[in-house]
Design a protein around this motif. Structure first.
Motif, PDB file in Angstrom:
ATOM      1  N   ALA A  32      45.947  13.168   1.835  1.00 50.84           N
ATOM      2  CA  ALA A  32      44.543  13.282   2.210  1.00 50.84           C
ATOM      3  C   ALA A  32      43.963  14.511   1.519  1.00 50.84           C
ATOM      4  CB  ALA A  32      44.405  13.417   3.721  1.00 50.84           C
ATOM      5  N   MET A  33      42.715  14.422   1.119  1.00 52.99           N
ATOM      6  CA  MET A  33      42.048  15.504   0.413  1.00 52.99           C
ATOM      7  C   MET A  33      40.792  15.896   1.173  1.00 52.99           C
ATOM      8  SD  MET A  33      43.924  16.022  -2.264  1.00 52.99           S
ATOM      9  CE  MET A  33      42.834  17.048  -3.256  1.00 52.99           C
ATOM     10  N   GLY A  34      40.394  17.137   1.017  1.00 50.44           N
ATOM     11  CA  GLY A  34      39.209  17.596   1.721  1.00 50.44           C
ATOM     12  C   GLY A  34      38.388  18.564   0.893  1.00 50.44           C
ATOM     13  N   TRP A  35      37.138  18.688   1.293  1.00 50.64           N
ATOM     14  CA  TRP A  35      36.257  19.722   0.760  1.00 50.64           C
ATOM     15  C   TRP A  35      35.837  20.622   1.922  1.00 50.64           C
ATOM     16  CZ3 TRP A  35      35.194  20.787  -4.232  1.00 50.64           C
ATOM     17  CH2 TRP A  35      35.430  19.796  -5.185  1.00 50.64           C
ATOM     18  N   PHE A  36      35.870  21.913   1.676  1.00 48.85           N
ATOM     19  CA  PHE A  36      35.431  22.904   2.633  1.00 48.85           C
ATOM     20  C   PHE A  36      34.415  23.806   1.930  1.00 48.85           C
ATOM     21  CE2 PHE A  36      38.439  22.541   6.213  1.00 48.85           C
ATOM     22  CZ  PHE A  36      39.313  21.614   5.686  1.00 48.85           C
ATOM     23  N   ARG A  37      33.714  24.589   2.724  1.00 46.36           N
ATOM     24  CA  ARG A  37      32.798  25.551   2.113  1.00 46.36           C
ATOM     25  C   ARG A  37      32.777  26.833   2.934  1.00 46.36           C
ATOM     26  NH1 ARG A  37      27.080  22.361   3.337  1.00 46.36           N
ATOM     27  NH2 ARG A  37      27.021  22.723   5.603  1.00 46.36           N
ATOM     28  N   GLN A  38      32.425  27.902   2.253  1.00 46.36           N
ATOM     29  CA  GLN A  38      32.341  29.193   2.926  1.00 46.36           C
ATOM     30  C   GLN A  38      31.122  29.932   2.425  1.00 46.36           C
ATOM     31  OE1 GLN A  38      35.910  31.564   2.669  1.00 46.36           O
ATOM     32  NE2 GLN A  38      35.328  32.768   4.442  1.00 46.36           N
ATOM     33  N   ALA A  39      30.192  30.137   3.347  1.00 48.26           N
ATOM     34  CA  ALA A  39      28.984  30.890   3.042  1.00 48.26           C
ATOM     35  C   ALA A  39      29.255  32.374   3.273  1.00 48.26           C
ATOM     36  CB  ALA A  39      27.839  30.410   3.920  1.00 48.26           C
ATOM     37  N   PRO A  40      28.481  33.257   2.634  1.00 52.65           N
ATOM     38  CA  PRO A  40      28.692  34.698   2.805  1.00 52.65           C
ATOM     39  C   PRO A  40      28.655  35.102   4.275  1.00 52.65           C
ATOM     40  CG  PRO A  40      27.166  34.296   1.015  1.00 52.65           C
ATOM     41  CD  PRO A  40      27.408  32.975   1.664  1.00 52.65           C
ATOM     42  N   GLY A  41      29.667  35.822   4.701  1.00 52.11           N
ATOM     43  CA  GLY A  41      29.714  36.306   6.070  1.00 52.11           C
ATOM     44  C   GLY A  41      30.106  35.287   7.110  1.00 52.11           C
ATOM     45  N   LYS A  42      30.456  34.090   6.662  1.00 52.62           N
ATOM     46  CA  LYS A  42      30.817  33.026   7.607  1.00 52.62           C
ATOM     47  C   LYS A  42      32.247  32.553   7.354  1.00 52.62           C
ATOM     48  CE  LYS A  42      26.166  31.287   8.438  1.00 52.62           C
ATOM     49  NZ  LYS A  42      25.304  30.081   8.526  1.00 52.62           N
ATOM     50  N   GLU A  43      32.776  31.870   8.345  1.00 52.09           N
ATOM     51  CA  GLU A  43      34.106  31.301   8.196  1.00 52.09           C
ATOM     52  C   GLU A  43      34.052  30.040   7.333  1.00 52.09           C
ATOM     53  OE1 GLU A  43      36.154  32.813  12.374  1.00 52.09           O
ATOM     54  OE2 GLU A  43      35.901  30.680  11.984  1.00 52.09           O
ATOM     55  N   ARG A  44      35.199  29.744   6.771  1.00 54.13           N
ATOM     56  CA  ARG A  44      35.297  28.512   5.988  1.00 54.13           C
ATOM     57  C   ARG A  44      35.153  27.317   6.922  1.00 54.13           C
ATOM     58  NH1 ARG A  44      39.796  28.423   1.338  1.00 54.13           N
ATOM     59  NH2 ARG A  44      38.754  30.451   1.127  1.00 54.13           N
ATOM     60  N   GLU A  45      34.331  26.335   6.510  1.00 55.82           N
ATOM     61  CA  GLU A  45      34.106  25.179   7.366  1.00 55.82           C
ATOM     62  C   GLU A  45      34.373  23.881   6.629  1.00 55.82           C
ATOM     63  OE1 GLU A  45      30.102  24.570   8.803  1.00 55.82           O
ATOM     64  OE2 GLU A  45      29.238  24.582   6.796  1.00 55.82           O
ATOM     65  N   PHE A  46      34.781  22.907   7.406  1.00 55.61           N
ATOM     66  CA  PHE A  46      35.043  21.569   6.897  1.00 55.61           C
ATOM     67  C   PHE A  46      33.747  20.911   6.443  1.00 55.61           C
ATOM     68  CE2 PHE A  46      36.869  17.410   6.667  1.00 55.61           C
ATOM     69  CZ  PHE A  46      35.930  16.542   7.206  1.00 55.61           C
ATOM     70  N   VAL A  47      33.811  20.180   5.329  1.00 52.21           N
ATOM     71  CA  VAL A  47      32.663  19.435   4.836  1.00 52.21           C
ATOM     72  C   VAL A  47      32.953  17.936   4.837  1.00 52.21           C
ATOM     73  CG1 VAL A  47      31.150  19.004   2.853  1.00 52.21           C
ATOM     74  CG2 VAL A  47      31.872  21.354   3.407  1.00 52.21           C
ATOM     75  N   ALA A  48      34.063  17.541   4.219  1.00 57.67           N
ATOM     76  CA  ALA A  48      34.377  16.112   4.110  1.00 57.67           C
ATOM     77  C   ALA A  48      35.856  15.946   3.800  1.00 57.67           C
ATOM     78  CB  ALA A  48      33.542  15.456   3.010  1.00 57.67           C
ATOM     79  N   ALA A  49      36.384  14.790   4.173  1.00 54.79           N
ATOM     80  CA  ALA A  49      37.785  14.491   3.879  1.00 54.79           C
ATOM     81  C   ALA A  49      37.935  13.016   3.558  1.00 54.79           C
ATOM     82  CB  ALA A  49      38.682  14.870   5.059  1.00 54.79           C
ATOM     83  N   ILE A  50      39.017  12.702   2.844  1.00 59.44           N
ATOM     84  CA  ILE A  50      39.259  11.331   2.416  1.00 59.44           C
ATOM     85  C   ILE A  50      40.754  11.070   2.405  1.00 59.44           C
ATOM     86  CG2 ILE A  50      39.243  11.981  -0.044  1.00 59.44           C
ATOM     87  CD1 ILE A  50      37.832   9.252  -0.568  1.00 59.44           C
ATOM     88  N   THR A  51      41.143   9.906   2.925  1.00 59.24           N
ATOM     89  CA  THR A  51      42.559   9.534   2.906  1.00 59.24           C
ATOM     90  C   THR A  51      42.925   8.912   1.562  1.00 59.24           C
ATOM     91  OG1 THR A  51      42.157   7.291   3.728  1.00 59.24           O
ATOM     92  CG2 THR A  51      42.474   9.041   5.375  1.00 59.24           C
ATOM     93  N   TRP A  52      44.206   8.595   1.431  1.00 64.85           N
ATOM     94  CA  TRP A  52      44.665   7.983   0.178  1.00 64.85           C
ATOM     95  C   TRP A  52      43.969   6.643  -0.052  1.00 64.85           C
ATOM     96  CZ3 TRP A  52      46.979   3.170   0.079  1.00 64.85           C
ATOM     97  CH2 TRP A  52      47.349   2.653   1.320  1.00 64.85           C
TER      98      TRP A  52
END
Length: 122
Positions: A32-52
């Motif tokens: 499974a693969m995912g995309w996360f993002r982290q804005a300045p001063g914030k924690e890394r957050e989940f954006v999207a994920a996809i299975t095989w």
């Protein structure tokens, strides 16, 4: 294992960007693969994920605007981002799980790319 993300940049609000992530050194088609993002001063957050098999899951605030996809033959995962908003500004990271199941948890991902910056101007 290497994950290399690219495609970030500066875009005006309402615009689009496509991020891509190239994977090597792992059995990509089973992960499974995912995309996360982290804005300045914030924690890394989940954006999207996809299975095989291309089942997907999204952060509520990006549903209908972002689309995650994968090409198992090319070992790539993409994130098409449309109708971008200033609050989407962040460093975006692709990540790979050690297993096949979806996860929204940062701790559920074993491998991380270096990140690519997305800046959305108002």
């Amino acid at each position: 294992v290497q994950l290399q993300a690219f495609g970030g940049g500066l875009v005006q609000a309402g615009g689009s960007l496509r991020l891509s992530c190239a994977a090597s050194g792992l059995t990509f088609s089973t992960k499974a693969m995912g995309w996360f993002r982290q804005a300045p001063g914030k924690e890394r957050e989940f954006v999207a994920a996809i299975t095989w098999s291309s089942d997907t899951y999204y952060l509520d605030s990006v549903k209908g605007r972002f689309t995650i996809s994968r090409d198992n033959a090319k070992k790539t995962v993409g994130l098409q981002m449309n109708s971008l908003k200033p609050e989407d500004t962040a460093v975006y990271y692709c990540a790979a799980r050690s297993g096949a199941q979806l996860s929204q948890d940062v701790r559920g991902y074993a491998y991380w790319g270096q990140g690519t910056l997305v800046t959305v101007s108002s």
